[in-house]
Design a protein around this motif. Structure first.
Motif, PDB file in Angstrom:
ATOM      1  N   PHE A   1       0.838  -1.189   0.000  1.00 47.37           N
ATOM      2  CA  PHE A   1       0.000   0.000   0.000  1.00 47.37           C
ATOM      3  C   PHE A   1       0.878   1.244   0.000  1.00 47.37           C
ATOM      4  CE2 PHE A   1      -2.338  -3.333   2.197  1.00 47.37           C
ATOM      5  CZ  PHE A   1      -3.458  -3.400   1.382  1.00 47.37           C
ATOM      6  N   VAL A   2       0.474   2.260  -0.779  1.00 48.91           N
ATOM      7  CA  VAL A   2       1.259   3.490  -0.891  1.00 48.91           C
ATOM      8  C   VAL A   2       1.452   4.141   0.469  1.00 48.91           C
ATOM      9  CG1 VAL A   2       1.272   5.816  -1.863  1.00 48.91           C
ATOM     10  CG2 VAL A   2       0.579   3.886  -3.273  1.00 48.91           C
ATOM     11  N   ASN A   3       0.413   4.122   1.326  1.00 48.03           N
ATOM     12  CA  ASN A   3       0.537   4.776   2.629  1.00 48.03           C
ATOM     13  C   ASN A   3       1.468   4.030   3.573  1.00 48.03           C
ATOM     14  OD1 ASN A   3      -1.180   2.625   3.059  1.00 48.03           O
ATOM     15  ND2 ASN A   3      -2.551   3.731   4.400  1.00 48.03           N
ATOM     16  N   GLU A   4       1.980   2.900   3.160  1.00 48.86           N
ATOM     17  CA  GLU A   4       2.926   2.168   3.989  1.00 48.86           C
ATOM     18  C   GLU A   4       4.332   2.229   3.400  1.00 48.86           C
ATOM     19  OE1 GLU A   4       1.807  -1.464   5.918  1.00 48.86           O
ATOM     20  OE2 GLU A   4      -0.286  -1.122   5.448  1.00 48.86           O
ATOM     21  N   GLN A   5       4.588   3.228   2.571  1.00 48.53           N
ATOM     22  CA  GLN A   5       5.935   3.438   2.075  1.00 48.53           C
ATOM     23  C   GLN A   5       6.719   4.202   3.130  1.00 48.53           C
ATOM     24  OE1 GLN A   5       5.554   5.449  -1.659  1.00 48.53           O
ATOM     25  NE2 GLN A   5       5.465   3.541  -2.790  1.00 48.53           N
ATOM     26  N   LYS A   6       7.941   3.770   3.347  1.00 47.46           N
ATOM     27  CA  LYS A   6       8.814   4.414   4.331  1.00 47.46           C
ATOM     28  C   LYS A   6      10.126   4.772   3.656  1.00 47.46           C
ATOM     29  CE  LYS A   6       8.313   4.211   8.383  1.00 47.46           C
ATOM     30  NZ  LYS A   6       7.945   5.176   9.364  1.00 47.46           N
ATOM     31  N   PRO A   7      10.711   5.906   4.028  1.00 46.35           N
ATOM     32  CA  PRO A   7      12.028   6.252   3.478  1.00 46.35           C
ATOM     33  C   PRO A   7      13.054   5.176   3.838  1.00 46.35           C
ATOM     34  CG  PRO A   7      11.103   8.075   4.739  1.00 46.35           C
ATOM     35  CD  PRO A   7      10.220   6.885   4.971  1.00 46.35           C
ATOM     36  N   ALA A   8      13.996   4.976   2.939  1.00 47.27           N
ATOM     37  CA  ALA A   8      15.058   3.997   3.164  1.00 47.27           C
ATOM     38  C   ALA A   8      16.397   4.699   3.159  1.00 47.27           C
ATOM     39  CB  ALA A   8      15.019   2.934   2.075  1.00 47.27           C
ATOM     40  N   ARG A   9      17.366   4.092   3.822  1.00 46.27           N
ATOM     41  CA  ARG A   9      18.731   4.624   3.829  1.00 46.27           C
ATOM     42  C   ARG A   9      19.581   3.795   2.874  1.00 46.27           C
ATOM     43  NH1 ARG A   9      23.423   3.644   6.955  1.00 46.27           N
ATOM     44  NH2 ARG A   9      22.235   2.302   8.347  1.00 46.27           N
ATOM     45  N   PHE A  10      20.074   4.440   1.836  1.00 46.24           N
ATOM     46  CA  PHE A  10      20.973   3.801   0.879  1.00 46.24           C
ATOM     47  C   PHE A  10      22.328   3.620   1.547  1.00 46.24           C
ATOM     48  CE2 PHE A  10      24.292   4.268  -2.352  1.00 46.24           C
ATOM     49  CZ  PHE A  10      23.945   3.244  -3.216  1.00 46.24           C
ATOM     50  N   VAL A  11      22.807   2.380   1.617  1.00 44.68           N
ATOM     51  CA  VAL A  11      24.125   2.102   2.189  1.00 44.68           C
ATOM     52  C   VAL A  11      25.136   1.942   1.056  1.00 44.68           C
ATOM     53  CG1 VAL A  11      25.472   0.517   3.617  1.00 44.68           C
ATOM     54  CG2 VAL A  11      23.090   1.039   4.224  1.00 44.68           C
ATOM     55  N   ASN A  12      24.816   1.040   0.123  1.00 39.96           N
ATOM     56  CA  ASN A  12      25.656   0.837  -1.060  1.00 39.96           C
ATOM     57  C   ASN A  12      24.842   0.077  -2.099  1.00 39.96           C
ATOM     58  OD1 ASN A  12      25.857  -1.985  -0.405  1.00 39.96           O
ATOM     59  ND2 ASN A  12      27.531  -1.503   1.004  1.00 39.96           N
ATOM     60  N   SER A  13      25.464  -0.359  -3.169  1.00 41.55           N
ATOM     61  CA  SER A  13      24.727  -0.994  -4.272  1.00 41.55           C
ATOM     62  C   SER A  13      24.113  -2.340  -3.900  1.00 41.55           C
ATOM     63  CB  SER A  13      25.633  -1.160  -5.485  1.00 41.55           C
ATOM     64  OG  SER A  13      26.682  -2.072  -5.205  1.00 41.55           O
ATOM     65  N   THR A  14      24.452  -2.873  -2.735  1.00 41.32           N
ATOM     66  CA  THR A  14      23.901  -4.169  -2.320  1.00 41.32           C
ATOM     67  C   THR A  14      23.082  -4.103  -1.036  1.00 41.32           C
ATOM     68  OG1 THR A  14      25.892  -4.776  -1.074  1.00 41.32           O
ATOM     69  CG2 THR A  14      25.818  -5.422  -3.407  1.00 41.32           C
ATOM     70  N   THR A  15      23.011  -2.931  -0.384  1.00 42.74           N
ATOM     71  CA  THR A  15      22.341  -2.842   0.922  1.00 42.74           C
ATOM     72  C   THR A  15      21.526  -1.561   1.054  1.00 42.74           C
ATOM     73  OG1 THR A  15      24.198  -4.032   1.916  1.00 42.74           O
ATOM     74  CG2 THR A  15      22.688  -2.921   3.424  1.00 42.74           C
ATOM     75  N   VAL A  16      20.280  -1.745   1.501  1.00 37.95           N
ATOM     76  CA  VAL A  16      19.379  -0.645   1.838  1.00 37.95           C
ATOM     77  C   VAL A  16      18.782  -0.975   3.198  1.00 37.95           C
ATOM     78  CG1 VAL A  16      17.201   0.470   1.213  1.00 37.95           C
ATOM     79  CG2 VAL A  16      18.846  -0.089  -0.554  1.00 37.95           C
ATOM     80  N   ILE A  17      18.631   0.027   4.064  1.00 39.09           N
ATOM     81  CA  ILE A  17      18.029  -0.200   5.377  1.00 39.09           C
ATOM     82  C   ILE A  17      16.746   0.618   5.480  1.00 39.09           C
ATOM     83  CG2 ILE A  17      18.309   0.028   7.878  1.00 39.09           C
ATOM     84  CD1 ILE A  17      21.301  -0.466   7.425  1.00 39.09           C
ATOM     85  N   CYS A  18      15.675  -0.056   5.891  1.00 42.44           N
ATOM     86  CA  CYS A  18      14.358   0.556   6.043  1.00 42.44           C
ATOM     87  C   CYS A  18      13.948   0.480   7.508  1.00 42.44           C
ATOM     88  CB  CYS A  18      13.319  -0.202   5.233  1.00 42.44           C
ATOM     89  SG  CYS A  18      13.775  -0.466   3.530  1.00 42.44           S
ATOM     90  N   GLU A  19      12.900   1.216   7.844  1.00 45.98           N
ATOM     91  CA  GLU A  19      12.336   1.153   9.190  1.00 45.98           C
ATOM     92  C   GLU A  19      10.897   0.653   9.062  1.00 45.98           C
ATOM     93  OE1 GLU A  19      10.924   4.533  12.107  1.00 45.98           O
ATOM     94  OE2 GLU A  19      13.119   4.450  11.978  1.00 45.98           O
ATOM     95  N   ALA A  20      10.576  -0.420   9.778  1.00 48.55           N
ATOM     96  CA  ALA A  20       9.226  -0.972   9.712  1.00 48.55           C
ATOM     97  C   ALA A  20       8.213   0.058  10.210  1.00 48.55           C
ATOM     98  CB  ALA A  20       9.138  -2.246  10.553  1.00 48.55           C
ATOM     99  N   PRO A  21       7.056   0.140   9.545  1.00 48.07           N
ATOM    100  CA  PRO A  21       6.037   1.115   9.953  1.00 48.07           C
ATOM    101  C   PRO A  21       5.257   0.644  11.181  1.00 48.07           C
ATOM    102  CG  PRO A  21       5.224  -0.193   8.135  1.00 48.07           C
ATOM    103  CD  PRO A  21       6.655  -0.619   8.374  1.00 48.07           C
ATOM    104  N   LEU A  22       4.592   1.583  11.812  1.00 51.75           N
ATOM    105  CA  LEU A  22       3.683   1.285  12.911  1.00 51.75           C
ATOM    106  C   LEU A  22       2.470   0.572  12.343  1.00 51.75           C
ATOM    107  CD1 LEU A  22       2.650   1.686  15.840  1.00 51.75           C
ATOM    108  CD2 LEU A  22       1.766   3.896  15.079  1.00 51.75           C
ATOM    109  N   LYS A  23       2.076  -0.508  12.965  1.00 50.57           N
ATOM    110  CA  LYS A  23       0.878  -1.256  12.551  1.00 50.57           C
ATOM    111  C   LYS A  23      -0.259  -0.838  13.457  1.00 50.57           C
ATOM    112  CE  LYS A  23      -1.264  -4.783  10.538  1.00 50.57           C
ATOM    113  NZ  LYS A  23      -2.104  -4.476   9.451  1.00 50.57           N
TER     114      LYS A  23
END
Length: 70
Positions: A44-66
């Motif tokens: 769902f679009v409303n459950e999109q969260k910004p991600a932190r780009f680490v490098n070409s093989t790793t991205v870190i996200c934060e799970a949303p509040l349910k």
């Protein structure tokens, strides 16, 4: 064309209170100028969260509040 591949997501289950760091591993991740990388939770679009780009093989996200624990 920006092609990428997701190989794994860890952890695969997160606490419903939100904020759990989610590590996405793969290939071909790129930070394109000012365009922000996002993680989509639940399809769902409303459950999109910004991600932190680490490098070409790793991205870190934060799970949303349910808010709905059905």
């Amino acid at each position: 064309i920006n092609l990428y591949e997701v190989q794994s997501i860890n952890p695969t289950v997160a606490d419903g209170s939100g904020g759990t760091p989610i590590t996405v591993l793969g290939n071909g991740f790129r930070q394109l100028g000012t365009e922000k990388i996002q993680c989509n939770f639940g399809g769902f679009v409303n459950e999109q969260k910004p991600a932190r780009f680490v490098n070409s093989t790793t991205v870190i996200c934060e799970a949303p509040l349910k808010l709905d624990f059905d």
